[in-house]
Design a protein around this motif. Structure first.
Motif, PDB file in Angstrom:
ATOM      1  N   HIS A   1      54.718  41.708 104.954  1.00  7.35           N
ATOM      2  CA  HIS A   1      55.510  42.423 103.589  1.00  7.35           C
ATOM      3  C   HIS A   1      56.561  41.729 103.182  1.00  7.35           C
ATOM      4  CE1 HIS A   1      52.745  46.065 103.744  1.00  7.35           C
ATOM      5  NE2 HIS A   1      53.175  46.084 105.032  1.00  7.35           N
ATOM      6  N   TYR A   2      57.245  41.034 104.127  1.00  5.52           N
ATOM      7  CA  TYR A   2      58.380  40.325 103.762  1.00  5.52           C
ATOM      8  C   TYR A   2      58.002  39.067 102.919  1.00  5.52           C
ATOM      9  CZ  TYR A   2      62.150  36.716 104.052  1.00  5.52           C
ATOM     10  OH  TYR A   2      63.203  35.727 103.729  1.00  5.52           O
ATOM     11  N   HIS A   3      56.973  38.347 103.509  1.00  3.94           N
ATOM     12  CA  HIS A   3      56.326  37.339 102.560  1.00  3.94           C
ATOM     13  C   HIS A   3      55.842  37.640 101.290  1.00  3.94           C
ATOM     14  CE1 HIS A   3      56.714  34.431 105.896  1.00  3.94           C
ATOM     15  NE2 HIS A   3      55.842  35.039 106.530  1.00  3.94           N
ATOM     16  N   ALA A   4      55.135  38.760 101.377  1.00  3.45           N
ATOM     17  CA  ALA A   4      54.750  39.310  99.932  1.00  3.45           C
ATOM     18  C   ALA A   4      55.757  39.472  99.102  1.00  3.45           C
ATOM     19  CB  ALA A   4      53.798  40.391 100.150  1.00  3.45           C
ATOM     20  N   PHE A   5      56.874  40.189  99.559  1.00  5.24           N
ATOM     21  CA  PHE A   5      58.102  40.360  98.722  1.00  5.24           C
ATOM     22  C   PHE A   5      58.650  39.183  98.162  1.00  5.24           C
ATOM     23  CE2 PHE A   5      62.695  41.239  98.613  1.00  5.24           C
ATOM     24  CZ  PHE A   5      62.751  42.240  97.573  1.00  5.24           C
ATOM     25  N   THR A   6      58.772  38.184  99.178  1.00  3.41           N
ATOM     26  CA  THR A   6      59.614  37.224  98.647  1.00  3.41           C
ATOM     27  C   THR A   6      58.953  36.348  97.629  1.00  3.41           C
ATOM     28  OG1 THR A   6      59.348  35.764 100.820  1.00  3.41           O
ATOM     29  CG2 THR A   6      61.324  36.989 100.738  1.00  3.41           C
ATOM     30  N   HIS A   7      57.506  36.204  98.050  1.00  3.09           N
ATOM     31  CA  HIS A   7      56.603  35.355  97.036  1.00  3.09           C
ATOM     32  C   HIS A   7      56.921  36.009  95.564  1.00  3.09           C
ATOM     33  CE1 HIS A   7      53.468  33.095  95.581  1.00  3.09           C
ATOM     34  NE2 HIS A   7      52.852  34.338  94.940  1.00  3.09           N
ATOM     35  N   ALA A   8      56.827  37.394  95.643  1.00  9.38           N
ATOM     36  CA  ALA A   8      56.796  38.236  94.221  1.00  9.38           C
ATOM     37  C   ALA A   8      58.198  37.830  93.732  1.00  9.38           C
ATOM     38  CB  ALA A   8      56.701  39.438  94.413  1.00  9.38           C
ATOM     39  N   CYS A   9      59.586  37.844  94.364  1.00  5.86           N
ATOM     40  CA  CYS A   9      60.613  37.564  93.993  1.00  5.86           C
ATOM     41  C   CYS A   9      60.890  36.125  93.350  1.00  5.86           C
ATOM     42  CB  CYS A   9      61.709  37.622  94.896  1.00  5.86           C
ATOM     43  SG  CYS A   9      61.897  39.547  95.272  1.00  5.86           S
ATOM     44  N   PHE A  10      60.296  35.126  93.991  1.00  2.51           N
ATOM     45  CA  PHE A  10      60.342  33.726  93.330  1.00  2.51           C
ATOM     46  C   PHE A  10      59.215  33.218  92.487  1.00  2.51           C
ATOM     47  CE2 PHE A  10      63.276  34.189  96.646  1.00  2.51           C
ATOM     48  CZ  PHE A  10      64.431  33.601  96.213  1.00  2.51           C
ATOM     49  N   THR A  11      57.970  34.138  92.213  1.00  2.00           N
ATOM     50  CA  THR A  11      57.119  33.640  91.079  1.00  2.00           C
ATOM     51  C   THR A  11      57.830  33.767  89.701  1.00  2.00           C
ATOM     52  OG1 THR A  11      55.601  34.760  92.673  1.00  2.00           O
ATOM     53  CG2 THR A  11      54.960  34.496  90.679  1.00  2.00           C
ATOM     54  N   ASP A  12      57.403  33.030  88.682  1.00  2.00           N
ATOM     55  CA  ASP A  12      57.885  32.830  87.403  1.00  2.00           C
ATOM     56  C   ASP A  12      57.549  34.241  86.674  1.00  2.00           C
ATOM     57  OD1 ASP A  12      58.366  30.276  87.357  1.00  2.00           O
ATOM     58  OD2 ASP A  12      56.282  29.509  86.649  1.00  2.00           O
ATOM     59  N   GLY A  13      58.613  34.659  86.109  1.00  2.00           N
ATOM     60  CA  GLY A  13      58.570  35.929  85.436  1.00  2.00           C
ATOM     61  C   GLY A  13      59.354  35.801  84.196  1.00  2.00           C
ATOM     62  N   GLU A  14      60.260  36.762  83.964  1.00  2.00           N
ATOM     63  CA  GLU A  14      61.220  36.608  82.850  1.00  2.00           C
ATOM     64  C   GLU A  14      62.254  35.195  83.137  1.00  2.00           C
ATOM     65  OE1 GLU A  14      61.304  38.125  79.735  1.00  2.00           O
ATOM     66  OE2 GLU A  14      59.509  39.045  80.257  1.00  2.00           O
ATOM     67  N   LEU A  15      62.698  34.900  84.291  1.00  2.00           N
ATOM     68  CA  LEU A  15      63.159  34.037  84.894  1.00  2.00           C
ATOM     69  C   LEU A  15      62.022  33.049  85.553  1.00  2.00           C
ATOM     70  CD1 LEU A  15      66.273  35.515  86.774  1.00  2.00           C
ATOM     71  CD2 LEU A  15      66.051  34.540  84.363  1.00  2.00           C
TER      72      LEU A  15
END
Length: 118
Positions: free
Chosen positions: A30-44
């Protein structure tokens, strides 16, 4: 700072994550999934997100985050000045301890990850 020390620190962090995965696989997943989502291209962009992570690492004096996010920012195309500006913003908020990281570890990490000398 010797480049191998920086690489060793990143390896130590990865090994620690491996131990977390061994003992608490669901937490690690869950930690890896969360951090991966946080650092994926998005609006930033991912690059900007790593620069933010670097700035927060400098502010909180977290050497592993400084190394990890400096590498992440460089890997995503950040140049030396972008990395140093992110570190400098942290120093504006964090005072002397943040400035000390900005003028030492951040520059050492940049040299290790981008191949530039300062």
């Amino acid at each position: 700072m010797d480049h191998s020390v920086i690489q060793d620190a990143l390896q130590e962090y990865k090994e620690g994550l491996g131990e977390l995965e061994r003992h608490l696989p669901e937490v690690a997943r869950h930690y890896h999934a969360f951090t991966h989502a946080c650092f994926t291209d998005g609006e930033l962009s991912s690059q900007v997100k790593h620069l933010i992570g670097l700035a927060l690492g400098v502010l909180t004096n977290d050497e592993y985050c400084i190394l990890y996010h400096t590498k992440g920012a460089v890997d995503q195309g950040a140049n030396d000045m972008q990395v140093m500006e992110a570190a400098a913003v942290s120093a504006a908020f964090g005072g002397g301890s943040a400035m000390a990281q900005a003028v030492t570890l951040v520059q050492d990490a940049l040299q290790a990850f981008s191949g530039h000398t300062h």
